[in-house]
Design a protein around this motif. Structure first.
Motif, PDB file in Angstrom:
ATOM      1  N   THR A 113      56.348  67.890  29.292  1.00  0.00           N
ATOM      2  CA  THR A 113      56.211  66.445  29.435  1.00  0.00           C
ATOM      3  C   THR A 113      57.526  65.809  29.027  1.00  0.00           C
ATOM      4  O   THR A 113      57.991  65.998  27.897  1.00  0.00           O
ATOM      5  CB  THR A 113      55.075  65.899  28.553  1.00  0.00           C
ATOM      6  N   ARG A 118      55.432  65.319  34.286  1.00  0.00           N
ATOM      7  CA  ARG A 118      54.671  66.366  33.599  1.00  0.00           C
ATOM      8  C   ARG A 118      54.615  67.594  34.493  1.00  0.00           C
ATOM      9  O   ARG A 118      54.688  67.490  35.709  1.00  0.00           O
ATOM     10  CB  ARG A 118      53.243  65.910  33.320  1.00  0.00           C
ATOM     11  N   LYS A 139      48.176  63.265  30.779  1.00  0.00           N
ATOM     12  CA  LYS A 139      47.946  64.681  30.459  1.00  0.00           C
ATOM     13  C   LYS A 139      46.556  65.132  30.908  1.00  0.00           C
ATOM     14  O   LYS A 139      46.402  66.218  31.467  1.00  0.00           O
ATOM     15  CB  LYS A 139      48.114  64.893  28.960  1.00  0.00           C
TER      16      LYS A 139
END
Length: 160
Positions: A113, A118, A139
């Motif tokens: 990240t 990401r 996430k």
């Protein structure tokens, strides 16, 4: 080398790899969830001497969000999977983000990240490298995309 890497090498030492063509791998790219648009997939199989690698990818978009999923068949080529497995023992954290080792469903991998980007990278059955790269994704959303990849069907490909 880590214990994980040594165990893997012992498991596959006597196993003849079955190369999966990119046409077969395309079927394992996930369908876009509701509200997402899938662009045209891409795929190829590369041959180099006794080695071959197949790979497929597809980009999915939803407004400013973007996911790219790539699936590689590394055909148990230790020159490819050993360096990756060695990095699964490494983690880093900074003011800019992190790079950490993970295990999902008992599959070793890496999660990155940095800023709005990401990435989730997992090695399925020590043969199929699955990479999910995301822009402007949380996430939890990244993990939800992993759940859309039918990794269990990838394992079955090698057993046919």
């Amino acid at each position: 080398m880590s214990k994980n890497t040594n165990d893997i090498q012992l498991k596959i030492a006597n196993r003849k790899p079955v190369q999966v063509s990119f046409e077969e791998l395309i079927e394992h790219l996930p369908q876009p969830p509701k509200g997402w648009i899938a662009e045209k997939f891409q795929g190829e199989t590369i041959f180099l001497g006794n080695y071959s690698i197949s790979q497929v990818s597809q980009i999915y978009t939803q407004q400013s969000k973007q996911i790219t999923i790539r699936i590689f068949d590394w055909a148990f080529n230790s020159a490819l999977y050993t360096p990756f497995l060695m990095t699964t023992d490494f983690s880093q954290e900074s003011t800019e983000g992190y790079n950490k080792s993970i295990k999902i469903d008992n599959i070793s991998g890496k999660e990155y990240t940095y800023s709005s980007k990401r990435s989730l990278n997992l090695l399925v059955y020590n043969k199929f490298f699955v990479q999910i790269e995301a822009i402007k994704i949380e996430k939890t959303e990244l993990r939800e995309w992993w759940q859309l990849v039918d990794y269990k069907s990838l394992i079955k490909l090698n057993n046919n």
